[in-house]
Enzyme design. Structure first.
Site, short mmCIF file in Angstrom:
data_model
loop_
_atom_site.label_atom_id
_atom_site.label_comp_id
_atom_site.label_asym_id
_atom_site.label_seq_id
_atom_site.Cartn_x
_atom_site.Cartn_y
_atom_site.Cartn_z
N ASN A 1 38.02 12.98 -44.05
CA ASN A 1 37.72 12.52 -45.28
C ASN A 1 36.49 12.95 -46.11
O ASN A 1 35.44 13.38 -45.32
CB ASN A 1 37.44 11.00 -45.07
CG ASN A 1 36.26 10.46 -44.36
OD1 ASN A 1 36.38 10.64 -43.15
ND2 ASN A 1 35.32 10.48 -44.97
N ASP B 1 40.68 7.37 -46.56
CA ASP B 1 40.23 7.80 -45.34
C ASP B 1 41.67 8.59 -44.63
O ASP B 1 41.74 8.40 -43.39
CB ASP B 1 39.57 6.86 -44.55
CG ASP B 1 39.04 7.49 -43.23
OD1 ASP B 1 38.56 8.44 -43.02
OD2 ASP B 1 39.05 6.78 -42.11
N GLU C 1 31.97 9.73 -41.08
CA GLU C 1 31.69 8.49 -41.62
C GLU C 1 30.16 8.46 -41.98
O GLU C 1 29.75 7.47 -42.33
CB GLU C 1 32.02 7.43 -40.71
CG GLU C 1 33.58 7.09 -41.06
CD GLU C 1 34.68 8.07 -40.69
OE1 GLU C 1 34.53 8.62 -39.89
OE2 GLU C 1 35.51 7.98 -41.85
CA LIG Z 1 37.48 9.46 -41.41
#
Ligand SMILES: [Ca+2]
Ligand SMILES: [Ca+2]
Length: 583
Positions: free
Chosen positions: A278, A320, A196
């Site tokens: 992700n 995500d 992230e």
């Molecule tokens: Ca993630």
């Protein structure tokens, strides 16, 4: 001649761990055989394949109602939050990690504390999803775990003294570590967290005795891999993929694909299977292309540090849907296959040797982003209207079209590991049914800042339940039975030759179900939510079951409307151990 033969056979027996005392400590052979040696638990997953299946049956479907606490231990201090740790058992000791990068050695029979190590964390660590740790690794006389400031710490199993420490990366750039390290072919394999924050995912192999790097394999296409000699000299070991093939422009340089849940290993293939998170940022309109090797399983040849195959569960991910979930190898149709319950709601059955898709089917009831997986190409059949909109197409260029998507980004399944029983041939999957409103926003990379370009609100799909423990037949793709749970399931699962399935709930219960029918046979209230996987082992003539209790993890932090529903749950931090009352 005779005495020499005896000496040789004693040496062979010691090497195989036959005498239990393990004078030479934990060996590679012992770790490879972990699933078949019920007197110890030497690896995350109760064996490097990660099946979480025990051959023990003293505790079984007929007598599990007589399970009672043997002891409990509190992690103490003022620090609680999420406890996602799986304990290890070796030589009469339990090694268990706790929130805020702590680890304890306990007497496995009595719970008496032998030593504790509390890692000193700097201000400014950036774990996205709570201050958790998922467990340690054992090798020879060492117990090794990773920390929230992206370090590896190796301690002496007997004394708790630090033998070596190594910095994995810069916590100020968003790197952290929460997974249990994996031992494979005598190497210590670890990943990184921080998807992230625009970090670059990778897998590293080290000498577990010293922490010295052996190889490093990036999981974002375009980055160079390296090998290291005994003096630490670095040489190139080939680029991962082809630069700019699946990533346009410069975004691959901050491409995410964090390997934050660690990996599994199958000695029969020589491959370590790491899931990747992700691609960064979440806003997929900024990075047209498949964005390899994000949201995928990557099979790495442990001997060479090369990617042998990859299977991308969500190419060009826009939701995500981290592909980090564990790849658990098993035998079916005369083949060694791997099962994976992905965040995106589909369960995949993949050839463990070459990555070829055998089957894919939903394991949750509502999936909006794809209508299915094309078994010929292995690619999802996307529902384009279900991709959050491009902010540059909006009137104000600030917020793209909001879409409702199921599963939510917390996934059909998240970090809580599933189990596989070679007795019933079912996978036991801790699944969740939920959705989200999600939208995209403009974003640019800034070191140490969240790199999402998206906003979201997570929503329940029903009042009745979110969690569902499901027995899944990988042959038919059918849900054989399910047990619903009001709160989202966030703890792992274990199954045993005693025809039992054990799992914990955020409501605080450790439960035992009949592995064939799902009938609830036993439960115990641990005093806080369970978000960790149970284990079992035999000490003397007694079978024990253990689980860590302590509510937390990503749900209370990111769960939106779901978090409101579970905010009555209390924090904690303890390990519970059970045995049959008649023994
Ligand atoms: Ca993630
Ligand atoms: Ca074992």
């Amino acid at each position: 001649m005779k005495s020499k033969l005896i000496r040789l056979s004693i040496a062979a027996a010691l090497a195989a761990g036959a005498f239990g005392a393990h004078a030479a400590g934990v060996t590679d052979a012992m770790i490879e055989a972990d699933a078949k040696s019920p007197k110890d638990v030497l690896s995350w997953g109760m064996g490097p394949q990660g099946q979480r299946y025990s051959t023990l049956s003293q505790i079984n479907a007929r007598n599990v109602a007589k399970l009672v606490p043997a002891w409990s231990f509190s992690f103490g201090g003022e620090k609680q939050r999420g406890q996602e740790s799986q304990p290890l058992i070796h030589d009469g000791k339990m090694f268990v990690t706790a929130s805020y990068s702590r680890i304890y050695a306990l007497d496995a029979k009595t719970g008496e504390k032998l030593w504790k190590y509390e890692h000193r964390l700097p201000d400014g660590i950036m774990p996205c999803c709570d201050v958790v740790n998922r467990g340690a690794a054992l090798f020879e006389n060492l117990v090794i775990f990773s920390t929230l400031d992206a370090q590896l710490i190796a301690l002496d199993q007997k004394t708790g003294e630090v033998v070596w420490k190594d910095k994995v990366d810069d916590y100020a750039a968003g790197y952290s570590n929460t997974a249990a390290p994996l031992i494979a072919k005598g190497l210590l394999l670890t990943g990184v967290s921080g998807g992230e924050f625009g970090i670059v995912g990778r897998v590293e192999a080290r000498d577990p005795r010293t922490g010295q790097l052996v190889w490093m394999r990036p999981t974002v296409e375009g980055h160079m891999g390296y090998k290291y000699d005994k003096d630490g000299k670095q040489t190139e070991n080939g680029i991962s993929g082809t630069a700019n093939k699946s990533w346009p422009g410069e975004l691959w340089k901050t491409g995410g694909a964090a390997t934050w849940l660690g990996g599994t290993y199958d000695p029969s293939t020589g491959l370590a299977y790491f899931g990747t998170g992700n691609p960064a940022p979440w806003n997929s309109h900024l990075r047209p292309g498949d964005n390899l090797y994000s949201s995928a399983t990557v099979a790495i040849d442990v001997a060479t540090g090369q990617i042998k195959w990859h299977y991308q569960t969500t190419p060009h991910d826009g939701w995500d849907f981290d592909g980090v979930n564990e790849f658990v190898t098993f035998d079916m149709n005369g083949k060694r296959l791997g099962g994976k319950a992905d965040r995106n709601g589909f369960f995949y059955v993949i050839d463990a040797k070459n990555g070829k898709l055998e089957n894919a089917f939903p394991f949750v009831k509502k999936i909006t982003w794809a209508t299915g997986i094309d078994l010929k190409t292995g690619r999802p059949n996307y529902v384009e209207e279900s991709r959050p909109g491009d902010p540059t197409k909006a009137d104000d260029s600030k917020k793209g079209k909001t879409v409702f998507s199921a599963p939510s980004f917390l996934g059909g399944k998240n970090q809580q590991p599933m189990a596989y029983s070679p007795k019933t041939n079912y996978f036991y999957v801790p699944a969740n049914e939920w959705g989200m409103d999600i939208w995209n926003e403009p974003i640019s990379y800034k070191k140490g800042a969240a790199f999402l370009g998206a906003g979201f609100t997570i929503k329940p799909l029903s009042d009745e339940y979110i969690g569902a423990l499901r027995a899944i037949d990988p042959k038919t793709g059918k849900i054989v039975w399910e047990v619903k749970n009001n709160a989202p399931l966030w703890g792992g699962v274990m199954t045993t030759a005693g025809d039992l399935v054990f799992y914990g709930t955020p409501e605080g219960f450790l439960k035992a179900l009949d592995a064939k029918t799902g009938k609830e046979l036993w439960k115990f209230q641990t005093g806080s939510g369970v978000v960790a996987p149970p284990i079992t082992w035999q000490e003397g003539n007694t079978q024990y079951v253990a689980v860590v209790s302590g509510w937390g993890g990503a749900v209370p932090l990111w769960g939106g409307e779901v978090a409101k529903r579970v905010n009555f749950l209390e924090q904690g931090g303890s390990v519970w151990v059970f045995k049959l009352s008649s023994i």
